[in-house]
Design a protein around this motif. Sequence first.
Motif, PDB file in Angstrom:
ATOM      1  N   SER A  56      53.947  71.368  78.592  1.00  0.00           N
ATOM      2  CA  SER A  56      52.994  70.404  79.069  1.00  0.00           C
ATOM      3  C   SER A  56      51.761  70.728  78.357  1.00  0.00           C
ATOM      4  O   SER A  56      51.040  69.819  78.285  1.00  0.00           O
ATOM      5  N   VAL A  57      51.502  71.687  77.895  1.00  0.00           N
ATOM      6  CA  VAL A  57      49.977  72.107  77.306  1.00  0.00           C
ATOM      7  C   VAL A  57      50.193  72.507  75.805  1.00  0.00           C
ATOM      8  O   VAL A  57      49.426  73.172  75.114  1.00  0.00           O
ATOM      9  N   SER A  58      51.320  72.200  75.133  1.00  0.00           N
ATOM     10  CA  SER A  58      51.393  72.351  73.764  1.00  0.00           C
ATOM     11  C   SER A  58      50.638  71.455  73.155  1.00  0.00           C
ATOM     12  O   SER A  58      50.411  70.328  73.365  1.00  0.00           O
ATOM     13  N   ASN A  59      50.018  71.906  71.763  1.00  0.00           N
ATOM     14  CA  ASN A  59      49.271  71.157  70.989  1.00  0.00           C
ATOM     15  C   ASN A  59      47.783  70.425  71.530  1.00  0.00           C
ATOM     16  O   ASN A  59      47.362  69.375  71.259  1.00  0.00           O
ATOM     17  N   ILE A  60      47.282  71.106  72.572  1.00  0.00           N
ATOM     18  CA  ILE A  60      46.205  70.818  73.155  1.00  0.00           C
ATOM     19  C   ILE A  60      44.835  71.841  73.068  1.00  0.00           C
ATOM     20  O   ILE A  60      43.706  71.208  73.182  1.00  0.00           O
ATOM     21  N   ILE A  61      45.067  73.140  72.514  1.00  0.00           N
ATOM     22  CA  ILE A  61      44.086  73.904  72.297  1.00  0.00           C
ATOM     23  C   ILE A  61      43.119  73.145  71.407  1.00  0.00           C
ATOM     24  O   ILE A  61      42.028  73.761  71.601  1.00  0.00           O
ATOM     25  N   GLN A  62      43.461  72.655  70.384  1.00  0.00           N
ATOM     26  CA  GLN A  62      42.472  71.925  69.705  1.00  0.00           C
ATOM     27  C   GLN A  62      41.715  70.966  69.762  1.00  0.00           C
ATOM     28  O   GLN A  62      40.705  70.213  69.260  1.00  0.00           O
ATOM     29  N   SER A  63      41.941  70.069  70.840  1.00  0.00           N
ATOM     30  CA  SER A  63      41.282  68.849  71.377  1.00  0.00           C
ATOM     31  C   SER A  63      40.233  68.878  72.339  1.00  0.00           C
ATOM     32  O   SER A  63      40.315  69.759  73.287  1.00  0.00           O
ATOM     33  N   GLY A  64      39.191  68.302  71.968  1.00  0.00           N
ATOM     34  CA  GLY A  64      37.949  68.063  72.946  1.00  0.00           C
ATOM     35  C   GLY A  64      38.600  67.339  74.021  1.00  0.00           C
ATOM     36  O   GLY A  64      39.631  66.996  74.284  1.00  0.00           O
ATOM     37  N   GLY A  65      37.415  66.955  75.053  1.00  0.00           N
ATOM     38  CA  GLY A  65      37.767  66.454  76.506  1.00  0.00           C
ATOM     39  C   GLY A  65      38.578  67.350  77.338  1.00  0.00           C
ATOM     40  O   GLY A  65      38.623  68.470  77.134  1.00  0.00           O
ATOM     41  N   THR A  66      39.340  66.781  78.265  1.00  0.00           N
ATOM     42  CA  THR A  66      40.481  67.399  78.984  1.00  0.00           C
ATOM     43  C   THR A  66      41.548  66.432  79.192  1.00  0.00           C
ATOM     44  O   THR A  66      41.478  65.225  79.682  1.00  0.00           O
ATOM     45  N   PHE A  67      42.781  66.976  79.035  1.00  0.00           N
ATOM     46  CA  PHE A  67      43.805  66.209  79.177  1.00  0.00           C
ATOM     47  C   PHE A  67      44.139  65.818  80.564  1.00  0.00           C
ATOM     48  O   PHE A  67      44.892  65.107  81.015  1.00  0.00           O
ATOM     49  N   LEU A  68      43.548  66.554  81.453  1.00  0.00           N
ATOM     50  CA  LEU A  68      43.585  66.159  83.001  1.00  0.00           C
ATOM     51  C   LEU A  68      42.970  65.337  83.383  1.00  0.00           C
ATOM     52  O   LEU A  68      42.784  64.887  84.852  1.00  0.00           O
TER      53      LEU A  68
END
Length: 323
Positions: A56-68
Amino acid sequence: IKSVAVLTSGGDAPGMNAAIRAVVRACIYYNLKVFGIKRGYQGLIDDDMEELQSNSVSNIIQSGGTFLKSARSMDFRTEEGRKNAITNLKKRGIDALVVIGGDGTFTGARIFGEEHHFPIVGIPGTIDNDLYGTDYTIGYDTALNTVVEAVDKIRDTATAHSRLFFIEVMGRDAGFLALRSGIASGAEAILVPEVKTDFDQLEHFLQTGFSKKKTSSIVLVSEGDEIGGALKIAEQVGKEHPEYDVRVTILGHLQRGGSPSAFDRVIASRMGISAVEALLDNQEDVMVGLTNNQVVLTPFSEALKNKKPLNPQLLEITKILSI
Ligand code: F6P
């Protein structure tokens, strides 16, 4: 502890995703269930949450903001809202919370933790860097680099036109972002809320540094400056010196976005894992921080009571650098 939930609350900051990822992966590593709560405390009240897996948390380390997603929940300020929140946590068998945010987030956590004897660990995530108990908050380094990049660009046009620019940066009532980005971008003057604005000094600088040399000048103004931001200062200076070609840029929310820097990704990863380990160690009502590159835990009460000072050495060197 068998089951943990994580949320992001308040103003988002680059690196929050990296912190969520670390919390989720640490929970799985330590055989804990982990839930992601949407829209901060509001999602807790609305029971808007789901169990997360490693992917569920793959591929998010590089993104700004918050996926939650994030929010500043008004309902959580009420006893009734907090009662709904605890009911939802119990219903789902969640025993502990990790909250990622700034002082507003920790104020809510502290009240909720005390009221319902619920273990909570906080992770400092804010571009303002204004939390006592940690040298750096997640997002601050990225925002700094964003500001410096923007000021470098403004410098090009300022120089082409020999203009005086007042550039306003965020930070709420703290000057960390303005001070450090001011040094890094070579600003000729830096106005921060922690230091009384010395108009004589500003005047002296404008006379010697700007009007005589007729080159560009950048004054970085923290939004919390006592005068009331860049527009007001520029208006005042413009009235006194109609001969100056004055412009104002308010950098605004672009400072909150963008891919997190390597530094923010690393501190977010460390803090995320440390938060889960702190819960396993039966710690509660504490904030995870980094002091001298070591993980430290600070009770919410202390983190909230104390005001983190600006580094006096940084303040000192700005005087030397701007002559
Ligand atoms: O705390 C982060 C921050 O970006 C501050 O620097 C700023 O004062 C505030 O949030 C802005 O809040 P909002 O996004 O609600 O306008």
